[in-house]
Every structure is written in structure tokens, then in C-alpha cells.
Enzyme design. Sequence first.
Site, PDB file in Angstrom:
ATOM      1  N   CYS A  36       0.762  -1.195  -0.017  1.00 53.64           N
ATOM      2  CA  CYS A  36       0.061  -0.054   0.077  1.00 53.64           C
ATOM      3  C   CYS A  36       0.812   1.123   0.021  1.00 53.64           C
ATOM      4  O   CYS A  36       2.165   1.087   0.033  1.00 53.64           O
ATOM      5  CB  CYS A  36      -1.066   0.003   1.199  1.00 53.64           C
ATOM      6  SG  CYS A  36      -0.464   0.498   2.938  1.00 53.64           S
TER       7      CYS A  36
ATOM      8  N   HIS B 159      15.554 -12.406  12.278  1.00 59.88           N
ATOM      9  CA  HIS B 159      15.339 -12.162  13.568  1.00 59.88           C
ATOM     10  C   HIS B 159      13.804 -12.332  13.908  1.00 59.88           C
ATOM     11  O   HIS B 159      13.603 -12.617  15.145  1.00 59.88           O
ATOM     12  CB  HIS B 159      15.782 -11.100  13.839  1.00 59.88           C
ATOM     13  CG  HIS B 159      17.518 -10.861  13.791  1.00 59.88           C
ATOM     14  ND1 HIS B 159      17.925  -9.530  14.335  1.00 59.88           N
ATOM     15  CD2 HIS B 159      18.057 -11.442  13.388  1.00 59.88           C
ATOM     16  CE1 HIS B 159      19.405  -9.784  14.198  1.00 59.88           C
ATOM     17  NE2 HIS B 159      19.564 -10.780  13.473  1.00 59.88           N
TER      18      HIS B 159
END
Length: 142
Positions: A65, A98
Amino acid sequence: MKISIGNDHAGPDYKKAIVEMLQAKGHEVTNYGTDSAESVDYPDFGRPVATDVSEGKADFGIIICGSGNGISMTANKQSKVRAALCWMKEIAVLARQHNDANIISIPARFTSIPQAVEMVEAFLNTGFEGGRHQNRVDKISC
């Protein structure tokens, strides 16, 4: 891999370039995005991507978006979804390494199409490191 993609009016050109790259690499793509620049509501296009990832119908999701924020917020409402807003390749890599992110959120108004394609490639080609990060990821879900 099975990949779901969704975008609002800010991302049709981004989606097209990303889908072309994914299909050229042999990935199966489910497209929930609009192909028009006419204004639409991003939740209508981000939610189906998140549902596919949450239900295991897609290995990964890509959402696009204008800022990447609204569509990411929508996706993160689904269980088992970890959508990461990424604006450069290094962030996309860290989101996978991570955070075990399974959806990449791209801000079309703040990245170029080549950057977006590069981020998606890096995101899909990077594995989760586990280890010390697993405990943190386990604490994300509500």
C-alpha cells in the site's frame, strides 16, 4: 513456493513486477490485489493474504500500500501472521532472520519498483535464524 500477494491502488505496478519475477522463478502466486489506480480500501486486499498465510494456504505473503502501514496493521490481526514493514533489502533480511516474518509489507510511495523486487527476493531467500530469536518470536502472539 506458494505466495499470496495483495495491494491497494498505490501498488498495481509494483505487484505486476513482483509477480513476473516470482512466476519466472517458478513460484505459485495467488493475486488478491487490484490492477487499478482507482482508490480502494487496503484491508480488502491485505486480509485475504493474511488469511492464506495464517491457514497455511501460502508459504509467504506480500502486501503493498502507499505507506505499507495500514495493510500491515490489517495483516497482523490474523493469528500466526508476522507482517514486517520493509523499506530496504537489509530490513527485509532482518525481518526474516530475527523475526521469522512471513509477510513482507512494502510502502509503494517510499520505495522504487526495483527496490521492492530486490526486497522480496531477499525476504524469500532468507531463513529464520532461530536460537535466541525464537524465544522472542514466541512472545509475539497474543
